[in-house]
Design a protein around this motif. Structure first.
Motif, PDB file in Angstrom:
ATOM      1  N   ASP A 399       0.823  -1.205   0.000  1.00  9.03           N
ATOM      2  CA  ASP A 399       0.000   0.000   0.000  1.00  9.03           C
ATOM      3  C   ASP A 399       0.859   1.258   0.000  1.00  9.03           C
ATOM      4  N   SER A 400       0.275   2.335  -0.445  1.00  5.77           N
ATOM      5  CA  SER A 400       0.976   3.609  -0.545  1.00  5.77           C
ATOM      6  C   SER A 400       0.263   4.640   0.338  1.00  5.77           C
ATOM      7  N   PRO A 401       1.005   5.426   1.133  1.00  2.90           N
ATOM      8  CA  PRO A 401       2.464   5.483   1.203  1.00  2.90           C
ATOM      9  C   PRO A 401       3.016   4.555   2.276  1.00  2.90           C
ATOM     10  N   ILE A 402       4.350   4.541   2.373  1.00  8.34           N
ATOM     11  CA  ILE A 402       5.030   3.815   3.437  1.00  8.34           C
ATOM     12  C   ILE A 402       6.008   4.774   4.101  1.00  8.34           C
ATOM     13  N   GLU A 403       6.197   4.627   5.401  1.00  5.31           N
ATOM     14  CA  GLU A 403       7.100   5.527   6.110  1.00  5.31           C
ATOM     15  C   GLU A 403       8.478   4.891   6.222  1.00  5.31           C
ATOM     16  N   VAL A 404       9.477   5.630   5.777  1.00  9.49           N
ATOM     17  CA  VAL A 404      10.875   5.190   5.856  1.00  9.49           C
ATOM     18  C   VAL A 404      11.699   6.354   6.395  1.00  9.49           C
ATOM     19  N   GLN A 405      12.337   6.149   7.533  1.00 10.82           N
ATOM     20  CA  GLN A 405      13.186   7.167   8.168  1.00 10.82           C
ATOM     21  C   GLN A 405      12.445   8.499   8.291  1.00 10.82           C
ATOM     22  N   GLY A 406      11.167   8.417   8.678  1.00 11.11           N
ATOM     23  CA  GLY A 406      10.387   9.617   8.891  1.00 11.11           C
ATOM     24  C   GLY A 406       9.840  10.248   7.632  1.00 11.11           C
ATOM     25  N   GLN A 407      10.091   9.620   6.474  1.00 13.81           N
ATOM     26  CA  GLN A 407       9.602  10.147   5.204  1.00 13.81           C
ATOM     27  C   GLN A 407       8.504   9.238   4.668  1.00 13.81           C
ATOM     28  N   GLU A 408       7.510   9.847   4.027  1.00  9.97           N
ATOM     29  CA  GLU A 408       6.470   9.061   3.398  1.00  9.97           C
ATOM     30  C   GLU A 408       6.813   8.855   1.922  1.00  9.97           C
ATOM     31  N   LEU A 409       6.978   7.588   1.541  1.00  8.45           N
ATOM     32  CA  LEU A 409       7.322   7.225   0.172  1.00  8.45           C
ATOM     33  C   LEU A 409       6.168   6.438  -0.423  1.00  8.45           C
ATOM     34  N   GLY A 410       5.978   6.584  -1.742  1.00  9.30           N
ATOM     35  CA  GLY A 410       4.790   5.981  -2.310  1.00  9.30           C
ATOM     36  C   GLY A 410       4.975   5.268  -3.620  1.00  9.30           C
ATOM     37  N   ASN A 411       3.871   4.681  -4.092  1.00 13.37           N
ATOM     38  CA  ASN A 411       3.829   4.019  -5.392  1.00 13.37           C
ATOM     39  C   ASN A 411       3.473   5.026  -6.476  1.00 13.37           C
ATOM     40  N   PRO A 707      -3.491  11.810 -16.852  1.00 13.44           N
ATOM     41  CA  PRO A 707      -3.787  12.054 -15.440  1.00 13.44           C
ATOM     42  C   PRO A 707      -2.716  12.946 -14.845  1.00 13.44           C
ATOM     43  N   THR A 708      -3.099  13.696 -13.844  1.00 14.65           N
ATOM     44  CA  THR A 708      -2.121  14.539 -13.183  1.00 14.65           C
ATOM     45  C   THR A 708      -1.159  13.670 -12.399  1.00 14.65           C
ATOM     46  N   LYS A 709       0.139  13.874 -12.658  1.00 13.87           N
ATOM     47  CA  LYS A 709       1.139  13.106 -11.924  1.00 13.87           C
ATOM     48  C   LYS A 709       1.482  13.861 -10.648  1.00 13.87           C
ATOM     49  N   THR A 710       1.428  13.172  -9.543  1.00 14.05           N
ATOM     50  CA  THR A 710       1.708  13.811  -8.266  1.00 14.05           C
ATOM     51  C   THR A 710       2.958  13.223  -7.658  1.00 14.05           C
ATOM     52  N   ARG A 711       3.627  14.043  -6.922  1.00 10.79           N
ATOM     53  CA  ARG A 711       4.838  13.590  -6.224  1.00 10.79           C
ATOM     54  C   ARG A 711       4.434  12.977  -4.898  1.00 10.79           C
ATOM     55  N   GLU A 712       4.849  11.736  -4.695  1.00  9.35           N
ATOM     56  CA  GLU A 712       4.448  11.037  -3.486  1.00  9.35           C
ATOM     57  C   GLU A 712       5.381  11.291  -2.325  1.00  9.35           C
ATOM     58  N   THR A 713       6.563  11.849  -2.576  1.00 10.78           N
ATOM     59  CA  THR A 713       7.546  11.985  -1.499  1.00 10.78           C
ATOM     60  C   THR A 713       8.205  13.339  -1.572  1.00 10.78           C
ATOM     61  N   PRO A 714       8.742  13.805  -0.465  1.00  6.99           N
ATOM     62  CA  PRO A 714       9.413  15.109  -0.464  1.00  6.99           C
ATOM     63  C   PRO A 714      10.742  15.049  -1.187  1.00  6.99           C
ATOM     64  N   THR A 715      11.190  16.219  -1.574  1.00 10.04           N
ATOM     65  CA  THR A 715      12.475  16.319  -2.261  1.00 10.04           C
ATOM     66  C   THR A 715      13.612  16.079  -1.281  1.00 10.04           C
ATOM     67  N   TRP A 716      14.592  15.260  -1.686  1.00 11.44           N
ATOM     68  CA  TRP A 716      15.777  15.012  -0.865  1.00 11.44           C
ATOM     69  C   TRP A 716      16.875  15.969  -1.287  1.00 11.44           C
ATOM     70  N   PRO A 717      17.900  16.150  -0.459  1.00 10.80           N
ATOM     71  CA  PRO A 717      18.955  17.114  -0.785  1.00 10.80           C
ATOM     72  C   PRO A 717      19.622  16.810  -2.125  1.00 10.80           C
ATOM     73  N   THR A 718      20.011  17.866  -2.811  1.00 10.09           N
ATOM     74  CA  THR A 718      20.712  17.718  -4.076  1.00 10.09           C
ATOM     75  C   THR A 718      22.094  17.124  -3.851  1.00 10.09           C
ATOM     76  N   ILE A 719      22.438  16.124  -4.670  1.00 15.20           N
ATOM     77  CA  ILE A 719      23.755  15.482  -4.588  1.00 15.20           C
ATOM     78  C   ILE A 719      24.398  15.563  -5.956  1.00 15.20           C
ATOM     79  N   PRO A 720      25.520  16.308  -6.121  1.00 11.22           N
ATOM     80  CA  PRO A 720      26.171  16.372  -7.433  1.00 11.22           C
ATOM     81  C   PRO A 720      26.591  14.989  -7.888  1.00 11.22           C
ATOM     82  N   THR A 721      26.362  14.681  -9.138  1.00 13.93           N
ATOM     83  CA  THR A 721      26.676  13.344  -9.649  1.00 13.93           C
ATOM     84  C   THR A 721      27.980  13.284 -10.408  1.00 13.93           C
ATOM     85  N   GLY A 722      28.432  14.406 -10.947  1.00 10.01           N
ATOM     86  CA  GLY A 722      29.667  14.387 -11.725  1.00 10.01           C
ATOM     87  C   GLY A 722      29.500  13.893 -13.132  1.00 10.01           C
TER      88      GLY A 722
END
Length: 741
Positions: A399-411, A707-722
């Motif tokens: 089921d969506s969402p699920i809580e991981v480390q205080g964050q709600e993550l979804g399908n 359909p409108t696409k929705t973000r299920e989880t908050p944005t995490w910090p930006t990490i440069p990838t190189g």
């Protein structure tokens, strides 16, 4: 104590001292004999070595590159560009720049470098490759009088000839010959050709101080100091400053000139590559050349050493990959890119690759550039779980969402699946079940996932290593892999857990026919994933094809395993807009990558779609589906290649896992079926699909609205990838957009 005994003691001490002196004497004698012997050997060698006639017809020999059959020619690396000019027309700044870079004692040394000889001897003693041709005279001798073979006999000949040549020939004549024959890269032999190649200036007299110092920089090792390589920029600048400093110390340039010139490299004005790199085969030649460089073959030998290079590319399969990459695309094609890579399981041989339509028009190889893998990373989580003692019928939250480390993550689209087995979660690509597995149920789950990915063949990168502490690693938010790397990692599963390094070079022979490299001897397969684990992964990924998100791949008509993957984020064209408004785009998710990596026991092939000049634009406008799902166009392009690639070959079954490991032993019954599906469900479903199958699997049927696409989880910090295509890209680990597809 008796008188006799008192007299005996000093006698023994004198005896010991006597023997010590004798040993020292013998050592000294041996040392002097060694010195005399070495001097005599050098003198005899010097007297008996004649300076051969210079190779007046000096020219490079064509290096020919073949397809895997060793007969069909793929292309050549013959790029000879040389024009001789007298030393009088080469300005002192250019001469001094080269001397400062390569041999600061050139005008006074005897043609050889004692320190270089000591370094060569030290390398020989350590069993390393011969080095030490450090003086300009020695380098010139090697080019004009000797072969490129690196052995002890040639090294001694080089020393004798260099010493004799330095005594019998004016230094200016040696420098003139050197400046007209040394290789500068870009196919340029000699300073005149080099100025033309890098700065479009064929007249050395018109080269600036900065340009002269740059040419002196790259000639030391044109491959290592290749300005086209982003990773080489720092080392080029460091050596460039070293050359300028040498010019300052010799009085060629002033302190003020040094201060001004050393700030940055001079701008290049390079000429276009030759027509041999045109079209799709340019990507193959470029990749083969880079691999030859990694094998340690010098750039000048690659360009003109007369090598015979046999690649792993299969001519027939390559033609089929190009046809699929050019023809099996959506109708809207502007700025749409597809990368295709096909690997032979158990060997690591890259047998086909499509990186783009024309290398000369765009050198970005979409088959080798890394991208966000999305749900394509989930098979490594399955492997990690199985290694951790779990099985395919362990139950996880769907089921969506699920809580991981205080964050709600979804399908995707916040769909609910109820309790699902790992097998079902893989089949339907249920995000929350994998979060539950990796982040909640497995101890150090993300790290174990990374270990499994690297064991399969995903390269160890900084971005991937950061994933050891990232709860979103299972959905691959960073650019972890390219299609080439993904195809090879899945090939490890196909080969029963046997990993072989992916490569493009089978053999390399010298002009004389000597074997220089043989992949069969050097790159041995290794059991990196337990065989039973690999069998179970294959079993689960076959379910993805039979009744999951990759169902359309069943059209291949033979046993197939694979996984879809899409990754979301904010497209490059939207980033500035949202940044300006201070909006992190919580209500939108663009599709940035769309994958299908599918394999049979004979062939593993990965297809990746990207959009925009840098590959960071939104893919969704190119499809009428709710999103640009991996189960749609990537599968279609994959089929367009795999069907003709395997036509006529006998059908091979995957090895069956232990029957006890695939028994559905749990007694639970899922309490929910997928809900909250988009209202625009595709209206046409292939008749061979189960009627009770969730309808979220995309098809190519147009829908009137998205359909409108929705973000299920908050944005995490930006990490440069190189990565070159990942400039300041916001990372959204918990939300991969249509990541469940």
């Amino acid at each position: 104590m008796s008188e006799a005994r008192r007299k005996a003691a000093p006698s023994r001490a004198r005896q010991k001292k006597h023997w010590a002196l004798r040993v020292l004497g013998w050592l000294a004698a041996l040392f002097f004999l060694g010195v005399i012997g070495a001097a005599a050997t050098f003198f005899i060698g010097y007297q008996t070595t004649d300076i051969p006639d210079p190779n007046k017809a000096f020219q490079t020999n064509t290096t020919t590159v073949y397809y895997a059959d060793g007969k069909t020619e793929l292309g050549t690396f013959f790029e000879q560009n040389r024009r001789t000019v007298p030393l009088a027309k080469i300005p002192k700044t250019v001469q001094d720049a080269v001397v400062a870079a390569e041999d600061r004692t050139f005008w006074t040394n005897p043609g050889i470098s004692p320190s270089g000889m000591a370094r060569a001897a030290f390398n020989i003693a350590r069993g390393q490759q011969l080095q030490g041709g450090s003086t300009i005279t020695q380098q010139y001798v090697k080019i004009m009088y000797l072969t490129q073979e690196r052995n002890l006999s040639r090294k001694f000949s080089e020393l004798f000839i260099a010493t004799k040549l330095s005594r019998q020939t004016d230094k200016k004549e040696i420098l003139e010959g050197y400046l007209n024959t040394i290789y500068f890269g870009e196919g340029a032999y000699g300073v005149a050709a080099a100025g033309d190649a890098y700065f479009s200036e064929p007249d050395p007299a018109r080269l600036t101080v900065d340009e002269a110092a740059f040419l002196a920089t790259v000639l030391n090792n044109p491959s290592y100091f290749d300005p086209d390589k982003p990773e080489a920029q720092k080392r080029i600048l460091e050596r460039y400053r070293y050359v300028l400093d040498g010019m300052r110390q010799t009085g060629t340039i002033s302190d003020a000139t040094y201060a001004k010139s050393s700030k940055k490299l001079p701008p290049l004005d390079k000429k276009d590559r030759g027509g041999r790199y045109a079209g799709t085969k340019g990507f193959l030649l470029d990749m083969a050349r880079k691999e030859l460089e990694r094998l340690g073959i010098p750039d000048d030998e690659i360009s003109g050493g007369g090598l015979r290079v046999v690649t792993t590319f299969d001519f027939g399969l390559q033609s089929k990959a190009v046809a699929a990459g050019v023809k099996r695309l959506p109708k809207k094609k502007n700025d749409l890119h597809v990368g295709i890579a096909s690997v032979k399981p158990g060997t690591g041989e890259l047998v086909a690759m499509y990186g783009g339509p024309d290398f000369l028009k765009n050198q970005l190889n979409w088959a080798t550039l890394r991208a966000r893998p999305g749900s394509s990373f989930k098979p490594f989580a399955v492997a990690a779980a199985l290694k951790d003692g779990r099985d395919l019928y362990d139950v996880y939250q769907g089921d969506s969402p699920i809580e991981v480390q205080g964050q709600e993550l979804g399908n995707e689209f916040n769909r609910d699946y109820g309790d699902v087995t790992l097998l079902k979660a893989t089949e339907q690509s249920v995000n929350t079940a994998f979060y539950d597995l990796v982040d909640n149920q497995m101890e150090n789950g993300p790290a174990k996932l990374v270990d499994a990915a690297e064991a399969a063949g995903i390269p160890k990168t900084q971005a991937l290593e950061r994933g050891r502490n990232n709860p979103a690693t299972v959905l691959g938010p960073d650019p972890y892999a390219s299609p080439v790397e993904m195809a090879n990692a899945y090939a490890t599963f196909a080969a029963g857990g046997m990993y072989a390094p992916v490569h493009t070079i089978k053999t390399v022979k010298t002009a004389a026919g000597t074997m220089r490299w043989n992949a069969a001897d050097k790159l041995k397969p290794t059991q990196m994933i337990d065989k039973e684990v690999a069998k179970l992964v294959n079993y689960a990924l076959q379910d993805v094809v039979q009744k999951g998100t990759g169902e359309d791949a069943k059209e291949l008509g033979r046993p197939v395993a694979g996984k879809t993957g899409t990754a979301g984020g904010v497209a490059v064209e939207h980033r500035a807009e949202f940044a300006k408004e201070g909006d992190d785009c919580k209500d939108c998710t663009d599709t940035l990558t769309s994958w299908w990596t599918g394999y049979t026991p004979e062939l593993s092939t990965s297809v990746l779609y990207r959009a925009g000049k840098t590959g960071e634009s939104d893919l969704d406008p190119y499809s009428s589906d709710p999103a640009f799902f991996g189960g749609n166009w990537p599968v279609k392009t994959w089929l367009a290649y795999m069907e003709p690639a395997l036509a006529g070959q006998a059908e091979t079954e995957f090895d069956e896992p232990d029957p006890d490991s695939i028994k559905n032993t749990p007694t639970f019954t899922p309490t929910q079926t997928p809900t909250s599906l988009p209202t625009q469900t595709p209206t046409q479903t292939p008749t061979n699909k189960p009627t009770n199958k969730p309808t979220q699997t995309p098809t190519n049927t147009p829908t009137k609205t998205r359909p409108t696409k929705t973000r299920e989880t908050p944005t995490w910090p930006t990490i440069p990838t190189g990565e070159p295509t990942e400039t300041n890209t916001p990372q959204t680990p918990g939300n991969q957009g249509p990541g469940s597809q």
